[in-house]
Design a protein around this motif. Structure first.
Motif, PDB file in Angstrom:
ATOM      1  N   ALA A 181      -0.167-123.012  35.074  1.00  0.00           N
ATOM      2  CA  ALA A 181       1.166-123.163  34.511  1.00  0.00           C
ATOM      3  C   ALA A 181       1.548-121.920  33.717  1.00  0.00           C
ATOM      4  CB  ALA A 181       1.215-124.396  33.610  1.00  0.00           C
ATOM      5  N   LYS A 182       2.834-121.659  33.637  1.00  0.00           N
ATOM      6  CA  LYS A 182       3.298-120.458  32.941  1.00  0.00           C
ATOM      7  C   LYS A 182       2.934-120.474  31.465  1.00  0.00           C
ATOM      8  CE  LYS A 182       7.068-119.351  36.114  1.00  0.00           C
ATOM      9  NZ  LYS A 182       8.524-119.140  36.267  1.00  0.00           N
ATOM     10  N   ASP A 183       2.830-121.669  30.886  1.00  0.00           N
ATOM     11  CA  ASP A 183       2.490-121.745  29.467  1.00  0.00           C
ATOM     12  C   ASP A 183       0.983-121.800  29.231  1.00  0.00           C
ATOM     13  OD1 ASP A 183       1.982-124.268  30.403  1.00  0.00           O
ATOM     14  OD2 ASP A 183       3.158-125.321  28.891  1.00  0.00           O
ATOM     15  N   ALA A 184       0.190-121.529  30.274  1.00  0.00           N
ATOM     16  CA  ALA A 184      -1.268-121.522  30.132  1.00  0.00           C
ATOM     17  C   ALA A 184      -1.861-120.239  30.704  1.00  0.00           C
ATOM     18  CB  ALA A 184      -1.874-122.740  30.831  1.00  0.00           C
ATOM     19  N   ARG A 185      -1.112-119.152  30.566  1.00  0.00           N
ATOM     20  CA  ARG A 185      -1.548-117.870  31.101  1.00  0.00           C
ATOM     21  C   ARG A 185      -1.955-116.937  29.969  1.00  0.00           C
ATOM     22  NH1 ARG A 185       2.955-116.664  35.864  1.00  0.00           N
ATOM     23  NH2 ARG A 185       2.634-118.635  36.984  1.00  0.00           N
ATOM     24  N   LEU A 186      -3.138-116.394  30.060  1.00  0.00           N
ATOM     25  CA  LEU A 186      -3.618-115.443  29.065  1.00  0.00           C
ATOM     26  C   LEU A 186      -2.945-114.098  29.292  1.00  0.00           C
ATOM     27  CD1 LEU A 186      -5.769-114.905  26.776  1.00  0.00           C
ATOM     28  CD2 LEU A 186      -7.186-113.948  28.612  1.00  0.00           C
ATOM     29  N   ALA A 187      -2.439-113.517  28.212  1.00  0.00           N
ATOM     30  CA  ALA A 187      -1.797-112.209  28.316  1.00  0.00           C
ATOM     31  C   ALA A 187      -2.189-111.348  27.122  1.00  0.00           C
ATOM     32  CB  ALA A 187      -0.278-112.355  28.381  1.00  0.00           C
ATOM     33  N   VAL A 188      -2.181-110.048  27.339  1.00  0.00           N
ATOM     34  CA  VAL A 188      -2.404-109.084  26.263  1.00  0.00           C
ATOM     35  C   VAL A 188      -1.066-108.805  25.600  1.00  0.00           C
ATOM     36  CG1 VAL A 188      -3.109-106.718  25.713  1.00  0.00           C
ATOM     37  CG2 VAL A 188      -4.382-108.046  27.410  1.00  0.00           C
ATOM     38  N   VAL A 189      -1.010-108.952  24.270  1.00  0.00           N
ATOM     39  CA  VAL A 189       0.247-108.714  23.557  1.00  0.00           C
ATOM     40  C   VAL A 189       0.280-107.332  22.904  1.00  0.00           C
ATOM     41  CG1 VAL A 189       0.786-111.130  23.171  1.00  0.00           C
ATOM     42  CG2 VAL A 189      -0.629-109.939  21.520  1.00  0.00           C
ATOM     43  N   SER A 190      -0.881-106.758  22.629  1.00  0.00           N
ATOM     44  CA  SER A 190      -0.912-105.396  22.096  1.00  0.00           C
ATOM     45  C   SER A 190      -2.291-104.803  22.303  1.00  0.00           C
ATOM     46  CB  SER A 190      -0.556-105.374  20.603  1.00  0.00           C
ATOM     47  OG  SER A 190      -1.561-105.997  19.823  1.00  0.00           O
ATOM     48  N   ASN A 191      -2.333-103.493  22.342  1.00  0.00           N
ATOM     49  CA  ASN A 191      -3.623-102.808  22.434  1.00  0.00           C
ATOM     50  C   ASN A 191      -3.520-101.432  21.804  1.00  0.00           C
ATOM     51  OD1 ASN A 191      -2.263-102.624  25.391  1.00  0.00           O
ATOM     52  ND2 ASN A 191      -3.233-100.674  24.901  1.00  0.00           N
ATOM     53  N   PHE A 192      -4.612-101.034  21.170  1.00  0.00           N
ATOM     54  CA  PHE A 192      -4.767 -99.690  20.613  1.00  0.00           C
ATOM     55  C   PHE A 192      -6.107 -99.145  21.098  1.00  0.00           C
ATOM     56  CE2 PHE A 192      -2.206-102.009  17.511  1.00  0.00           C
ATOM     57  CZ  PHE A 192      -1.126-101.157  17.350  1.00  0.00           C
TER      58      PHE A 192
ATOM     59  N   VAL B  96     -11.354 -99.626  20.489  1.00  0.00           N
ATOM     60  CA  VAL B  96     -10.412-100.228  21.430  1.00  0.00           C
ATOM     61  C   VAL B  96     -10.105-101.628  20.904  1.00  0.00           C
ATOM     62  CG1 VAL B  96     -10.005-101.009  23.788  1.00  0.00           C
ATOM     63  CG2 VAL B  96     -11.334 -98.913  23.373  1.00  0.00           C
ATOM     64  N   VAL B  97      -8.856-101.864  20.558  1.00  0.00           N
ATOM     65  CA  VAL B  97      -8.442-103.131  19.957  1.00  0.00           C
ATOM     66  C   VAL B  97      -7.492-103.829  20.922  1.00  0.00           C
ATOM     67  CG1 VAL B  97      -7.403-104.248  17.954  1.00  0.00           C
ATOM     68  CG2 VAL B  97      -8.636-102.083  17.671  1.00  0.00           C
ATOM     69  N   VAL B  98      -7.862-105.030  21.367  1.00  0.00           N
ATOM     70  CA  VAL B  98      -7.057-105.796  22.325  1.00  0.00           C
ATOM     71  C   VAL B  98      -6.689-107.133  21.694  1.00  0.00           C
ATOM     72  CG1 VAL B  98      -6.957-106.826  24.618  1.00  0.00           C
ATOM     73  CG2 VAL B  98      -8.231-104.697  24.268  1.00  0.00           C
ATOM     74  N   ALA B  99      -5.394-107.395  21.590  1.00  0.00           N
ATOM     75  CA  ALA B  99      -4.917-108.653  21.014  1.00  0.00           C
ATOM     76  C   ALA B  99      -4.302-109.513  22.114  1.00  0.00           C
ATOM     77  CB  ALA B  99      -3.886-108.387  19.920  1.00  0.00           C
ATOM     78  N   PHE B 100      -4.721-110.780  22.179  1.00  0.00           N
ATOM     79  CA  PHE B 100      -4.233-111.720  23.182  1.00  0.00           C
ATOM     80  C   PHE B 100      -3.176-112.649  22.587  1.00  0.00           C
ATOM     81  CE2 PHE B 100      -8.582-110.573  24.407  1.00  0.00           C
ATOM     82  CZ  PHE B 100      -8.366-110.128  25.701  1.00  0.00           C
ATOM     83  N   ASP B 101      -2.457-113.317  23.466  1.00  0.00           N
ATOM     84  CA  ASP B 101      -1.352-114.162  23.015  1.00  0.00           C
ATOM     85  C   ASP B 101      -1.781-115.582  22.675  1.00  0.00           C
ATOM     86  OD1 ASP B 101      -1.939-114.975  25.596  1.00  0.00           O
ATOM     87  OD2 ASP B 101       0.156-115.189  26.217  1.00  0.00           O
ATOM     88  N   ARG B 102      -3.074-115.887  22.834  1.00  0.00           N
ATOM     89  CA  ARG B 102      -3.566-117.229  22.537  1.00  0.00           C
ATOM     90  C   ARG B 102      -5.063-117.165  22.264  1.00  0.00           C
ATOM     91  NH1 ARG B 102      -1.213-120.494  26.169  1.00  0.00           N
ATOM     92  NH2 ARG B 102       0.265-118.845  26.699  1.00  0.00           N
ATOM     93  N   PRO B 103      -5.622-118.156  21.584  1.00  0.00           N
ATOM     94  CA  PRO B 103      -7.046-118.120  21.265  1.00  0.00           C
ATOM     95  C   PRO B 103      -7.925-118.100  22.512  1.00  0.00           C
ATOM     96  CG  PRO B 103      -5.916-119.755  19.914  1.00  0.00           C
ATOM     97  CD  PRO B 103      -4.935-119.317  20.963  1.00  0.00           C
ATOM     98  N   VAL B 104      -9.007-117.353  22.432  1.00  0.00           N
ATOM     99  CA  VAL B 104      -9.986-117.248  23.514  1.00  0.00           C
ATOM    100  C   VAL B 104     -11.224-118.027  23.112  1.00  0.00           C
ATOM    101  CG1 VAL B 104     -11.485-115.690  24.804  1.00  0.00           C
ATOM    102  CG2 VAL B 104      -9.117-115.028  24.308  1.00  0.00           C
ATOM    103  N   GLU B 105     -11.592-118.992  23.929  1.00  0.00           N
ATOM    104  CA  GLU B 105     -12.802-119.769  23.679  1.00  0.00           C
ATOM    105  C   GLU B 105     -13.984-119.222  24.471  1.00  0.00           C
ATOM    106  OE1 GLU B 105     -11.988-123.870  24.482  1.00  0.00           O
ATOM    107  OE2 GLU B 105     -10.311-123.986  23.065  1.00  0.00           O
TER     108      GLU B 105
END
Length: 413
Positions: free
Chosen positions: A131-142, A155-164
């Motif tokens: 589902a579109k509301d259950a897709r992991l995405a990268v929101v920012s990176n440095f 290397v800093v990677v921020a995701f749009d939802r918690p990673v288990e």
């Protein structure tokens, strides 16, 4: 559908088995709703595998009728190549990466027996959508692609939802550098992963980060649907050192001393105005900046509140520490009287600002407050042993292109 053919027209006596090895592909032909993090496996009986090719295609027509199940990534998945690993005896092949959600998958496999008889099969199946509301995405990176950074750059990677499922995600991101090092990932929180090398990067080299997140199950029912790549460059080595009681900052570039800068650091009467000791990594810089203590928890009306307009500021922590010009401070080079920042003359602050890259190193000693490992980019505050212990994989990743420490597939698969 599965098909097979051989390199000979002689099928043998009636009822005899066709020549050539037997090939088994899993998931099985015709399978539907296969979990994207299921490995593709090919096995050959009576011969060795000579070629495996996996093709995937996702399209809007593969979506479910309600538009939720059967999500798609919007285009055929062609790059990077879908690779796999062959066993030493050549009889087993397993995919290195996960499958795209909501994809039609075709596996083309070829094997050959000792007599040169060849078998080819094609196995087709479909993966489960997301589902579109259950897709992991990268929101920012440095850093970002095209950046030139200092030798301390994480290397800093921020995701749009918690990673288990952090192990699977760590193993899905491969860092490659021209001069190989050992590195590892730590998690600042459930949404932010950080890679740092064991020691600083060697200067003057290129680094790439392949985020093979397609099909990775970040949490139950949450999958990545896209891959990405970051290409950046390590520039010259700029390392600054500062023993706070000495009131000076020494700058070395590629091992050569280039400047000694008189400074005034935090007065140290309270925790908030004590300059932190430790390895700082420069994060960002401003020609002009409004510094308001309210942003670090000291609101207007509270003891110690300040609001200043400063020039030539370089951030070294998230607790309000910058190097910057302070023409009002008559104690530069003589006494520590700042609110915790490193005060410089206008000329020196502008020079340092102009020279600084994101990822440069400032090693500070001589105060009673230690920089926290997760304050800004204080990641070198953890020893390499501690850093490795806090990696979910618990193993280093060598940046020579040899892969990541473990698998990316679901547990037990």
């Amino acid at each position: 559908m599965t098909t097979a053919c051989t390199t000979t027209d002689d099928a043998g006596p009636e009822g005899a088995a066709a020549p050539g090895p037997d090939i088994t592909v899993t998931p099985g032909p015709g399978a539907a709703s296969v979990a994207p993090n299921t490995p593709v496996r090919v096995e050959a009986a009576g011969g060795t595998i000579t070629d495996v090719r996996v093709e995937q295609a996702t399209a809007d027509e593969l979506a479910g009728a309600d538009g939720e199940a059967g999500g798609d990534t919007g285009a055929a998945v062609e790059e990077p190549a879908f690779t796999g690993t062959l066993s030493e005896d050549g009889t087993r092949w397993q995919s290195d990466w996960n499958l795209a959600p909501g994809a039609a998958v075709s596996v083309y496999a070829t094997a050959e027996d000792a007599d040169g008889e060849e078998t080819e099969v094609v196995a087709e199946f479909h993966t489960e959508g997301v589902a579109k509301d259950a897709r992991l995405a990268v929101v920012s990176n440095f850093p970002q692609t095209g950046d030139t950074v200092g030798v301390g750059m994480p290397v800093v990677v921020a995701f749009d939802r918690p990673v288990e499922n952090k192990v699977q995600v760590e193993n899905s991101i491969e860092v490659t550098s021209e001069h190989e090092v050992e590195g590892a990932w730590n998690w600042v929180d459930d949404e932010t992963a950080v890679f740092r090398p064991r020691e600083y990067w060697k200067p003057h080299q290129k680094v790439s980060v392949d985020l093979r997140l397609t099909g990775v199950e970040a949490a139950e029912g949450v999958y990545g649907v896209d891959d990405d790549r970051i290409d950046f460059e390590i520039g010259r080595e700029l390392i600054s050192t500062m023993h706070v009681p000495d009131h000076e900052l020494k700058v070395r570039v590629d091992g050569k001393a280039v400047r000694t800068i008189p400074v005034s650091n935090g007065k140290g009467q309270e925790r908030f105005n004590t300059t932190t000791s430790g390895t700082h990594i420069t994060m960002e810089k401003y020609a002009a900046l409004v510094m308001d203590s309210a942003t670090v928890g000291i609101p207007e009306g509270s003891p110690g509140h300040y609001r200043l307009d400063v020039d030539w500021a370089v951030r070294t922590s998230n607790s309000g520490e910058f190097t910057h010009a302070a023409p009002w401070n008559g104690n530069i080079g003589h006494a520590n009287t700042s609110n915790g920042c490193t005060n410089m003359s206008v000329e020196d602050a502008r020079w340092f600002h102009d020279k600084a890259l994101m990822g440069d190193v400032l090693e500070t000693t001589g105060t009673g407050r230690e920089l926290e490992w997760d304050n800004g980019w204080g990641f070198y505050q953890r020893s390499w042993k501690e850093w490795l212990e806090h990696s979910e994989t618990g193993e280093p990743q060598v940046t020579d292109g040899s892969g990541t420490p473990g698998g990316v597939h679901g547990e037990g698969l």
